[in-house]
Design an enzyme around this catalytic site. Structure first.
Site, PDB file in Angstrom:
ATOM      1  N   LYS A  52       0.844  -1.199   0.000  1.00 17.15           N
ATOM      2  CA  LYS A  52       0.000   0.000   0.000  1.00 17.15           C
ATOM      3  C   LYS A  52       0.879   1.249   0.000  1.00 17.15           C
ATOM      4  O   LYS A  52       1.550   1.537   0.979  1.00 17.15           O
ATOM      5  CB  LYS A  52      -0.926   0.041   1.221  1.00 17.15           C
ATOM      6  CG  LYS A  52      -2.002   1.144   1.073  1.00 17.15           C
ATOM      7  CD  LYS A  52      -2.585   1.615   2.391  1.00 17.15           C
ATOM      8  CE  LYS A  52      -1.794   2.683   3.057  1.00 17.15           C
ATOM      9  NZ  LYS A  52      -1.819   4.008   2.350  1.00 17.15           N
ATOM     10  N   GLY A  68       7.162   4.645   8.407  1.00 19.21           N
ATOM     11  CA  GLY A  68       6.272   5.783   8.635  1.00 19.21           C
ATOM     12  C   GLY A  68       6.433   6.329  10.042  1.00 19.21           C
ATOM     13  O   GLY A  68       7.495   6.200  10.658  1.00 19.21           O
ATOM     14  N   SER A  69       5.364   6.904  10.561  1.00 15.38           N
ATOM     15  CA  SER A  69       5.439   7.592  11.853  1.00 15.38           C
ATOM     16  C   SER A  69       5.489   6.607  13.015  1.00 15.38           C
ATOM     17  O   SER A  69       4.987   5.479  12.921  1.00 15.38           O
ATOM     18  CB  SER A  69       4.237   8.521  12.028  1.00 15.38           C
ATOM     19  OG  SER A  69       3.064   7.753  12.254  1.00 15.38           O
ATOM     20  N   THR A  70       6.067   7.054  14.102  1.00 16.65           N
ATOM     21  CA  THR A  70       6.166   6.220  15.304  1.00 16.65           C
ATOM     22  C   THR A  70       4.787   5.894  15.856  1.00 16.65           C
ATOM     23  O   THR A  70       4.536   4.767  16.303  1.00 16.65           O
ATOM     24  CB  THR A  70       7.018   6.934  16.363  1.00 16.65           C
ATOM     25  OG1 THR A  70       8.357   7.076  15.854  1.00 16.65           O
ATOM     26  CG2 THR A  70       7.084   6.140  17.653  1.00 16.65           C
ATOM     27  N   GLY A 115       3.333   3.185  13.843  1.00 17.56           N
ATOM     28  CA  GLY A 115       4.126   1.993  14.102  1.00 17.56           C
ATOM     29  C   GLY A 115       3.720   1.294  15.383  1.00 17.56           C
ATOM     30  O   GLY A 115       3.625   0.059  15.446  1.00 17.56           O
ATOM     31  N   GLU A 174      10.239   0.736  10.541  1.00 17.31           N
ATOM     32  CA  GLU A 174      11.228   1.803  10.372  1.00 17.31           C
ATOM     33  C   GLU A 174      10.484   3.105  10.570  1.00 17.31           C
ATOM     34  O   GLU A 174       9.673   3.497   9.734  1.00 17.31           O
ATOM     35  CB  GLU A 174      11.874   1.699   8.984  1.00 17.31           C
ATOM     36  CG  GLU A 174      13.177   2.477   8.870  1.00 17.31           C
ATOM     37  CD  GLU A 174      12.961   3.883   8.386  1.00 17.31           C
ATOM     38  OE1 GLU A 174      12.937   4.800   9.253  1.00 17.31           O
ATOM     39  OE2 GLU A 174      12.796   4.085   7.177  1.00 17.31           O
ATOM     40  N   CYS A 226      13.345  10.496   7.464  1.00 16.57           N
ATOM     41  CA  CYS A 226      13.306   9.987   8.840  1.00 16.57           C
ATOM     42  C   CYS A 226      14.672  10.043   9.506  1.00 16.57           C
ATOM     43  O   CYS A 226      14.770  10.210  10.725  1.00 16.57           O
ATOM     44  CB  CYS A 226      12.754   8.567   8.860  1.00 16.57           C
ATOM     45  SG  CYS A 226      13.544   7.479   7.674  1.00 16.57           S
ATOM     46  N   GLU A 283       9.990  15.188  16.159  1.00 16.49           N
ATOM     47  CA  GLU A 283      10.350  15.102  14.751  1.00 16.49           C
ATOM     48  C   GLU A 283       9.472  16.071  13.958  1.00 16.49           C
ATOM     49  O   GLU A 283       8.250  15.938  13.931  1.00 16.49           O
ATOM     50  CB  GLU A 283      10.146  13.677  14.227  1.00 16.49           C
ATOM     51  CG  GLU A 283      10.585  13.519  12.785  1.00 16.49           C
ATOM     52  CD  GLU A 283      10.400  12.109  12.248  1.00 16.49           C
ATOM     53  OE1 GLU A 283      11.266  11.657  11.491  1.00 16.49           O
ATOM     54  OE2 GLU A 283       9.389  11.460  12.606  1.00 16.49           O
TER      55      GLU A 283
END
Length: 478
Positions: free
Chosen positions: A184, A236-238, A241, A258, A292, A389
């Site tokens: 995706k 992607g974003s934490t 995740g 990641e 990132c 971030e």
């Protein structure tokens, strides 16, 4: 931005990228409408023009794609590695042949400068497929035991900052190890993944081995949660995740994440200043800071702070912001209105908390999503801009006196993805690098990537490695 002399415009022709008015989902070797008929538009961030209308995947489409990948898995995994390698080599060659077209497409859909997509993204995309093609018939010798087996169906969710490169990082090792894929792409950058689907057909890849499902977060969530997916890979974003980790917990799915970063770029007093300045600029302004592993925290030894900042500001004043298709452009557009709003809010918070903001004289285009390169001085570890971030062209400058203080400040973050060290002493590089808790540490350079080198993080930057021999393990039953 201001320059000693003016450059004549040098636009890359967009005519080479033939974008259709609409695209379907790519399932089982065919483009098809979404089951519920939903579509969404993808915009060019630099002009806000609609590039195309794309089918929007839902849970029913995810199920169709996973079933197609499961059907294809039996034959694909049974192929000798040397046969799978031929497909990967073919894909790599086609990517090279179509690299100009793909670079223009990526710049239009993402907003990054053409010189980055042309000179960094596309060569790396092809290199990853070449590299993992080479591994396909050597898995017995990869250090994971004799006869390592593929996992099955890999569900992969990628971000918008490096759409085609993140696709390559995910798909190349998955195919080399005998897995099939449902991927995706991000909703703001679906086009290069759909062009890659066409490349799969051009390469004669068997139907169902790769399936591409453009869509929003609900499609990604359905893919992650699907009971017949054996492996989940997410960049992607934490926050997302963590949600994925909760979804996968208690299942037998293998997971790699990641996630975010707040990389420290450490400049010691013996560093070559001009070289360090170039590395700092690359570290935070490459891809508008939407990286990132960006070097978003600059740690400068106090004795050279004044000299370095003067040189850095002078260098920033020469960067050119504008049309991403112009080959002279250094700073392109922010990927979306949503991301621009986040960057703007965090920069304003930095000012409100007392940090000193500086940007070079910069005229922003009237349409599109733009943010001038920005640096903050007077930043402490308590500032939000030093902790969160930002994912934009914003640099926070902190100082240190001793190597131990530099290490302590660099490690004082919930993230652990990247770091940079600038010094002429090899012994200092090794000593400091050994103490930094970061997955990738660059020495006297920054943002250098290679398919043979593993990439990944610690702490809230995720776990698992992509790239290199290490990147095979995530797709093998070992």
């Amino acid at each position: 931005m201001a320059s000693a002399f003016e450059y004549a415009p040098a636009p890359e022709s967009r005519a080479i990228a033939d974008i259709a008015p609409s695209y379907g989902l790519f399932i089982d070797g065919e483009f098809t409408d979404a089951a519920d008929g939903k579509v969404f538009k993808t915009l060019s961030p630099s002009t806000e023009e609609v590039l195309s209308e794309v089918a929007r995947a839902g849970a029913e489409d995810v199920d169709r794609a996973v079933k197609a990948a499961r059907r294809a898995f039996a034959k694909w995994s049974a192929l000798p590695g040397s046969e799978r390698a031929k497909y990967l080599f073919r894909i790599a060659r086609i990517i090279q042949e179509r690299s100009r077209e793909l670079a223009v497409l990526e710049t239009l859909d993402n907003g990054k400068p053409i010189k980055e997509t042309r000179d960094a993204d596309l060569p790396l995309v092809a290199a990853h497929f070449f590299y993992y093609a080479g591994w396909a018939d050597k898995l017995d010798h990869a250090g994971f035991g004799a006869n390592p087996r593929p996992l099955g169906v890999a569900g992969q969710v990628i971000p918008w900052n490096f759409p085609l490169l993140m696709l390559a990082w995910k798909i190349a090792p998955a195919l080399a190890t005998g897995n099939t894929v449902v991927l995706k792409p991000a909703e703001t950058t679906p086009l290069s993944a759909l062009f890659f689907a066409d490349i799969c057909r051009q390469a004669g890849l068997p139907n169902g081995v790769v399936n591409i499902l453009p869509g929003y977060g609900d499609a990604g969530a359905a893919l992650v949660a699907h009971p017949d997916v054996n492996k989940v890979a997410f960049t992607g974003s934490t926050a997302v995740g963590k949600e994925i980790a909760r979804t996968v917990a208690g299942t037998r799915k293998k997971l790699t994440l990641e996630l975010g970063g707040k990389g420290a770029n450490i400049v010691f007093d013996d560093a070559p200043i001009d070289q360090a300045v170039e590395g700092i600029v690359t570290g935070i302004f490459f891809n508008q800071g939407q990286v990132c592993c960006a070097g978003s925290r600059l740690l400068v030894q106090e004795s050279v702070q004044e000299e370095l900042l003067e040189s850095l500001k002078s260098r920033l004043s020469t960067l050119r912001l504008g049309d991403p298709l112009d080959k002279n452009t250094d700073i392109g557009a922010i990927n979306s209105a949503e991301q621009l709003a986040r960057i703007t809010a965090l920069a304003e918070r930095g000012e409100a908390e007392g940090a000193e903001r500086w940007s070079p004289a910069c005229e922003l285009p009237s349409s599109g999503y733009w943010f001038a390169p920005t640096l903050f001085t007077g930043v402490t570890q308590a500032h939000t801009i030093a902790r969160d971030e930002i994912f934009g062209p914003v640099l926070s400058v902190l100082t240190f006196r001793t190597p131990d203080e530099a290490v302590a400040k660099a490690n004082n973050t919930q993230y652990g993805l990247s770091a940079g060290i600038w010094t002429e002493k090899g012994s200092r590089i090794l000593a400091v690098a050994n103490k930094l808790r970061a997955g990738v540490i660059w020495s006297n350079t920054f943002n250098k990537f290679d398919p043979t080198s593993p990439f990944g993080g610690y702490k809230e930057s995720g776990f698992g490695r992509e790239g290199g021999r290490h990147g095979l393990e995530a797709y093998l039953d070992v």
